[in-house]
Design an enzyme around this catalytic site. Structure first.
Site, PDB file in Angstrom:
ATOM      1  N   TYR A 160       0.866  -1.180   0.000  1.00 28.44           N
ATOM      2  CA  TYR A 160       0.000   0.000   0.000  1.00 28.44           C
ATOM      3  C   TYR A 160       0.896   1.220   0.000  1.00 28.44           C
ATOM      4  CZ  TYR A 160      -3.106   3.650   1.667  1.00 28.44           C
ATOM      5  OH  TYR A 160      -3.814   4.838   1.775  1.00 28.44           O
ATOM      6  N   GLU A 166      -3.799   7.356  -3.663  1.00 32.96           N
ATOM      7  CA  GLU A 166      -3.634   6.030  -3.092  1.00 32.96           C
ATOM      8  C   GLU A 166      -3.321   5.019  -4.189  1.00 32.96           C
ATOM      9  OE1 GLU A 166      -6.397   4.941   0.686  1.00 32.96           O
ATOM     10  OE2 GLU A 166      -7.106   4.315  -1.268  1.00 32.96           O
TER      11      GLU A 166
END
Ligand code: ADP
Ligand code: MG
Length: 390
Positions: free
Chosen positions: A109, A197
């Site tokens: 991530y 993101e």
């Protein structure tokens, strides 16, 4: 403003962040051509909607032959996709991204956001990316590395290096990671993003770092200086009511409660919502009709609230400073003439021409409750809406 995954990935590619090969389609007829363009034998069909959690909602489908791709397209195009991040209605799927299936070794991530607490652009990185990142964040927050960028400086290569080190990345991956993070930071700052993101950022079996997903939100207040970003807007993904409200310069946000609120000023609107909660009710919307509002705008606002499906009553709370209370009263009456009055309504007017406004309302042929005191107004509307729902 939100954009789609395929648009985020175009921005990524332009900034040297690697993404899988993909083709955007809007019709199942284009699917087989897309597959041959991409080559290989595994494809992933991905619904383009302004929400995450698509994997969990059936909006990301792995396919091993062209027929399966066509079936996936047929199923998704024209549907409403419901994910853990949408409301019960879901979002319309008008476009699909068909991507070459990747050999995933690991899902990381990587994100950038503005941390309000530290007032810094903050990097978030974790080795445990993928569809359960929310669980990682809530149950094992120490698995997420946080780094606040000095607001007077910039994100340096050393900063990236130290984040990569904390992630225990190999030297070869560190180089790719640093390049990716620096590019993300560049996009964030030059395009006035509020959130970026990549989840997951994958390590492929071939040891390449690839952005497998992409999410970018932009700061609405800075959009005026980014024409290229404004062009990416997809209004089909926006809430109908919020869109309609925007056309009348009304700040409107739909909520889950049962009491419609019409208030002037964002602060007063929030205080009014708190007061409703305090007295056992729940607001159906946030609505700020603004300072120098007109009767026409008030009428529109009232119409929007009244047609919200779950509303059992309306509380109007206006503090007339610049705006005149008699104009507000006229707007309310105009709206009732147009859309009728099927719900109990309590009006609290205070300030300029409040008496004239209240007189107009109580003298009308409609059943409108007027209150001078805000607390009493809140108690009254909670009681009336509860009666209405019985
Ligand atoms: P969302 O975050 O909305 O669920 P993602 O794009 O992150 O959507 O996809 C969900 C999951 O699907 C990913 O975590 C990954 O495991 C898998 N996936 C997505 N795209 C691909 C691809 N091109 N190849 C292989 N797997 C993929
Ligand atoms: Mg994702």
């Amino acid at each position: 403003m939100h954009i789609h995954e395929y648009q985020a990935k175009t921005l990524f590619s332009r900034n040297n962040i690697k993404t899988p090969k993909g083709v955007l389609i809007a019709n199942t007829k284009e699917a087989s051509k897309a597959c041959s363009e991409l080559g290989g034998g595994i494809w992933v069909v991905k619904a383009q909607v302004h929400a995450g959690g698509r994997g969990k909602g059936g909006g990301v489908i792995l396919c091993y032959d062209v027929e399966a791709v066509e079936n996936a397209c047929e199923k998704l195009l024209g549907s409403q996709l419901i994910t853990p991040q949408t409301d019960a209605k879901g979002l319309p799927v008008n476009q699909l991204l068909i991507e070459a299936g990747q050999n995933i070794k690991q899902e990381l991530y990587l994100g950038l956001l503005v941390d309000r607490q530290t007032q810094k652009i903050t990097v978030l990185a974790s080795l445990e990316g993928g569809m359960d990142i929310e669980k990682v964040a809530s149950e094992t927050p120490d698995k997420i590395i946080k780094f606040g960028v000095d607001p007077l400086g910039t994100l340096s290569l050393q900063d990236c290096d130290s984040i990569a080190q904390q992630l225990n990345l190999t030297e070869m991956l560190t180089e790719q990671f640093n390049q990716t993070l620096l590019s993300l930071y560049e996009i964030f700052t030059t395009k006035d993003a509020s959130l970026i993101e990549i989840n997951p950022l994958i390590v492929t079996v071939e040891n390449t770092l690839l952005a497998l997903d992409g999410k970018i939100d932009f700061d609405d207040n800075a959009l005026y200086r980014h024409e290229d970003i404004i062009e990416l807007r997809d209004t089909s993904q926006e809430d109908e009511k919020e869109k309609e409200a925007g056309e009348y310069q009304l700040n409107y946000i739909s909520l889950d409660g049962t009491i419609g609120c019409m208030v002037n000023g964002a602060g007063l609107a929030m205080a009014t919502m708190d007061l409703i909660e305090h007295h056992g009710g729940s607001p159906a919307n946030f609505l700020d009709v603004g300072g120098g509002t007109t009767a026409q705008r008030v009428a529109k606002a009232f119409e929007l609230i009244q047609t919200e499906a779950n509303v059992g009553g309306v509380l109007v709370n206006i503090f007339g400073g610049i705006v005149r209370c008699d104009l507000i009263a006229e707007g309310i009456l105009q709206a009732i003439e147009k859309v009728g009055l099927s719900l109990p309504i309590v009006v609290r007017l205070e300030g300029t021409n409040a008496q004239q406004g209240l007189a107009l309302l109580s003298g009308s042929k409609y059943n409108i409750y007027t209150e001078a005191d805000l607390t009493q107004a809140a108690i009254k509307i909670v009681a009336l809406s509860q009666e209405q729902s019985k």
